[in-house]
Motif scaffolding. Structure first.
Motif, short mmCIF file in Angstrom:
data_model
loop_
_atom_site.label_atom_id
_atom_site.label_comp_id
_atom_site.label_asym_id
_atom_site.label_seq_id
_atom_site.Cartn_x
_atom_site.Cartn_y
_atom_site.Cartn_z
N LEU A 336 0.84 -1.20 0.00
CA LEU A 336 0.00 0.00 0.00
C LEU A 336 0.88 1.26 0.00
N VAL A 337 1.93 1.25 0.82
CA VAL A 337 2.80 2.42 0.93
C VAL A 337 3.60 2.62 -0.36
N THR A 338 4.16 1.53 -0.91
CA THR A 338 4.94 1.71 -2.14
C THR A 338 4.04 2.14 -3.29
N ALA A 339 2.82 1.59 -3.34
CA ALA A 339 1.88 2.00 -4.41
C ALA A 339 1.58 3.49 -4.28
N GLY A 365 -8.76 -7.15 10.32
CA GLY A 365 -8.99 -7.71 8.99
C GLY A 365 -9.49 -6.69 7.98
N LEU A 366 -9.51 -5.39 8.34
CA LEU A 366 -10.00 -4.38 7.39
C LEU A 366 -8.87 -3.95 6.46
N SER A 367 -9.22 -3.70 5.22
CA SER A 367 -8.17 -3.29 4.29
C SER A 367 -8.67 -2.13 3.43
N LEU A 368 -7.76 -1.58 2.68
CA LEU A 368 -8.05 -0.36 1.92
C LEU A 368 -7.41 -0.49 0.55
N ASN A 369 -8.12 -0.03 -0.47
CA ASN A 369 -7.49 -0.12 -1.78
C ASN A 369 -6.58 1.08 -2.03
N ALA A 370 -5.51 0.81 -2.79
CA ALA A 370 -4.44 1.80 -2.92
C ALA A 370 -4.93 3.11 -3.54
N THR A 371 -5.86 3.04 -4.51
CA THR A 371 -6.33 4.26 -5.17
C THR A 371 -7.00 5.22 -4.18
N PHE A 373 -6.48 5.29 -0.99
CA PHE A 373 -5.43 5.74 -0.07
C PHE A 373 -4.69 6.93 -0.70
N VAL A 374 -4.34 6.77 -1.98
CA VAL A 374 -3.63 7.84 -2.70
C VAL A 374 -4.48 9.11 -2.75
N ALA A 375 -5.77 8.95 -3.03
CA ALA A 375 -6.66 10.11 -3.13
C ALA A 375 -6.74 10.84 -1.79
N LEU A 376 -6.83 10.06 -0.72
CA LEU A 376 -6.92 10.68 0.61
C LEU A 376 -5.63 11.43 0.96
N LEU A 377 -4.48 10.78 0.68
CA LEU A 377 -3.19 11.43 0.99
C LEU A 377 -3.04 12.72 0.20
N ALA A 378 -3.55 12.72 -1.04
CA ALA A 378 -3.46 13.94 -1.87
C ALA A 378 -4.27 15.06 -1.21
N GLY A 402 -14.43 0.90 2.05
CA GLY A 402 -14.32 1.61 0.76
C GLY A 402 -15.06 2.93 0.81
N GLY A 403 -15.31 3.51 -0.37
CA GLY A 403 -15.98 4.80 -0.44
C GLY A 403 -15.04 5.82 -1.05
N ASP A 404 -15.62 6.96 -1.45
CA ASP A 404 -14.82 8.00 -2.09
C ASP A 404 -14.35 8.97 -1.01
N PRO A 405 -13.03 9.15 -0.86
CA PRO A 405 -12.52 9.99 0.23
C PRO A 405 -13.13 11.40 0.23
N ALA A 406 -13.27 12.01 -0.96
CA ALA A 406 -13.81 13.38 -1.00
C ALA A 406 -15.25 13.39 -0.50
N ALA A 407 -16.04 12.40 -0.94
CA ALA A 407 -17.44 12.33 -0.52
C ALA A 407 -17.54 12.09 0.99
N VAL A 408 -16.69 11.19 1.48
CA VAL A 408 -16.72 10.89 2.92
C VAL A 408 -16.34 12.14 3.72
N ALA A 409 -15.32 12.86 3.24
CA ALA A 409 -14.87 14.07 3.93
C ALA A 409 -16.02 15.09 4.00
N LYS A 410 -16.73 15.24 2.89
CA LYS A 410 -17.83 16.19 2.83
C LYS A 410 -18.93 15.78 3.81
N GLU A 411 -19.24 14.47 3.77
CA GLU A 411 -20.28 13.94 4.64
C GLU A 411 -19.94 14.18 6.12
#
Ligand code: ADP
Ligand code: MG
Ligand code: ZN
Length: 477
Positions: A336-339, A365-371, A373-378, A402-411
């Motif tokens: 995840l970090v290297t991606a 056991g929870l996981s996160l997809n790299a895309t 993660f990248v969007a959130l870090l940005a 999962g979910g869209d970081p921008a949408a979650v942030a707004k919510e």
């Protein structure tokens, strides 16, 4: 421990191999099934049944040997004869004088090397459960036996007596677990018994070279128990020696709740196992081509993966980052970090978020997809989210899977505050604290915290701390 004494520790680790089936029969190798469903004449030891060696188990054992820098050699199976109700054949098929892997080493993250004497194959026994009365072995009313585990493939990894501290003993077990997981040989779950550690402990006066008499502590099932048991056992031996007594070589049991080791059996009572070559199996001598194929199929080991992360960070990580790197590799979050770093996220930020927020949830056991993660870090590195907000959004993403970081942030109400709004709020805060502002302008820097706090309060935490500080500094001139 007193500086007058030194511990000598050698570890014996049993790991269950992650094969589909058992070592000598086609029964399923699976943890947690209803008792006695994965059994057949071979693993129940019924007369006339014959063992057939599992090829996948041999490959996984070779991977372990290779990862531990062992020589992989022609080997033989042997019968280790003893009676115990969890082993219906009255013998265990193991390897004795001719083990598959010999003479390797394991390097700890701090570069201390521990010799590996051997890593040999053997079969697991069934599982006994003592019930009734106190449930302790000697005071139970019933003993229940489950043969699902009987015949599950094991590799026993025996270390040289090279370890001198509890910290290194724990580090060895932890690094070995990482290697077992990275080779795919085992899931390394200590709490499920797929990795079990026996600790051999002796003590000697500091500065001397001869080994003292050792005791072997059986079946430690967590890193914490391993550390506590060694600590206790070394102190016990020192007390015996300092009072003029001598240590008896014996096998001891670790009582987790009482926090002490107890004698199980002494050397005099030790079994004579009457080992002899297993007549139903041919010698096992993997040829060079097979060894090469196994080697080629292996991914990078934890030490390589740590080095890779360190390189992504620019090559000279701080001590705190080294701890984070270790944690991230242990949990398999390094991908995840290297991606994220490859996609342009700041590597140290990606590492910190993975080692803390993602790690906290990955235990469950929870996981996160790299895309995502990248969007959130940005959003965090671009200043749209403060660190606190980014952490909260990350936790929400993990919890929801999962979910869209921008949408979650707004919510969550973390919409970035427009520059105009921020500026207006800062004006108000300054206007309502004229004295403090004068002192701040006059050089009283510690008031920065107070002003930032007021702005945060006025914006219900939506303002970005860094931007607020920048705005305040700009006003101060
Ligand atoms: P056994 O066959 O009785 O288990 P081994 O010679 O195979 O005996 O040793 C088992 C383990 O004990 C190894 O991990 C070894 O490093 C360790 N060991 C041997 N001697 C000592 C000692 N004096 N103190 C601590 N550990 C020891
Ligand atoms: Mg032993
Ligand atoms: Zn079977």
């Amino acid at each position: 421990m007193s500086a007058d004494w030194e511990m000598v520790i050698g570890l014996e680790v049993h790991c269950e191999l992650a094969t589909a089936t058992k070592l000598f029969c086609g029964c399923r190798n699976s943890f947690g099934d209803e008792p006695n469903v994965n059994v057949c004449p071979v693993c129940l030891g019924l007369p006339g049944s014959l063992p057939v060696l599992n090829e996948q188990a041999v490959e996984l054992a070779m991977r372990i040997g290779d990862a531990l820098h062992c020589e992989i050699r022609p080997s033989e199976f042997a019968r280790k004869n003893y009676f115990y109700p969890d082993q219906a054949k009255d013998y265990q098929i193991s390897q004795y004088d001719l083990p598959l892997n010999t003479g390797g080493w394991l390097e700890l993250p701090d570069e201390f090397r521990v010799g590996v004497t051997r890593a040999h194959m053997e079969e697991d026994t069934g599982k006994l459960t003592h019930v009734g009365a106190s449930g302790r072995i000697n005071a139970a009313l019933h003993a229940l036996v489950d043969y699902n585990r009987s015949g599950v493939p094991l590799v026993e990894i025996v270390s040289e007596p090279d370890i001198r501290t509890v910290a290194h003993a724990r580090s060895y077990a932890s690094e070995l677990r990482g290697i077992l997981k990275a080779t795919g040989a085992s899931d390394g779950r200590m709490e499920e018994g797929s990795m079990r550690v026996d600790a051999n402990v002796s003590v000697r006066p500091a500065g001397t070279t001869a080994f003292g008499t050792r005791c072997e502590i059986k079946n430690l099932n967590s890193l914490r128990s391993l550390g506590r048991a060694i600590e206790y056992e070394a102190a016990r031996q020192i007390a015996v020696l300092e009072s003029g007594g001598s240590v008896d070589q014996e096998t001891r049991h670790w009582d987790e709740s009482a926090g002490r080791t107890e004698s199980m059996r002494s050397k005099e009572e030790a079994n004579d196992y009457r080992y002899f070559p297993e007549p139903d199996l041919v010698p096992l001598a993997p040829d060079a081509a097979w060894q090469e194929r196994v080697r080629a199929g292996m991914g990078p080991m934890p030490s390589d993966r740590r080095a890779q992360l360190a390189a992504a960070l620019g090559g000279s990580p701080t001590d705190a980052e080294l701890d984070q790197i270790r944690a991230v590799v242990d949990l398999g979050l390094d991908g995840l970090v290297t991606a994220a770093a490859e996609a342009g996220s700041p590597a140290s930020l990606a590492l910190a978020r993975a080692a803390n927020e993602v790690a906290a949830q990955s235990e469950a056991g929870l996981s996160l997809n790299a895309t995502k993660f990248v969007a959130l870090l940005a959003m965090e590195s671009g200043g749209q989210l403060s660190a606190t907000q980014a952490k909260a959004v990350l936790a929400a993403l993990l919890e929801r899977g999962g979910g869209d970081p921008a949408a979650v942030a707004k919510e969550m109400g973390f919409e970035a505050l427009g520059a105009d709004t921020l500026s207006a709020v800062v004006d108000e805060v300054i206007a309502s604290h004229p004295d403090e502002w004068e002192r701040f302008v006059g050089g009283e820097d510690k008031l920065m915290g107070m002003f930032t706090g007021e702005v945060m309060k006025a914006t219900s935490g939506k303002a970005n701390g860094k931007e607020v500080a920048a705005e305040l500094r700009r006003r101060r001139g």
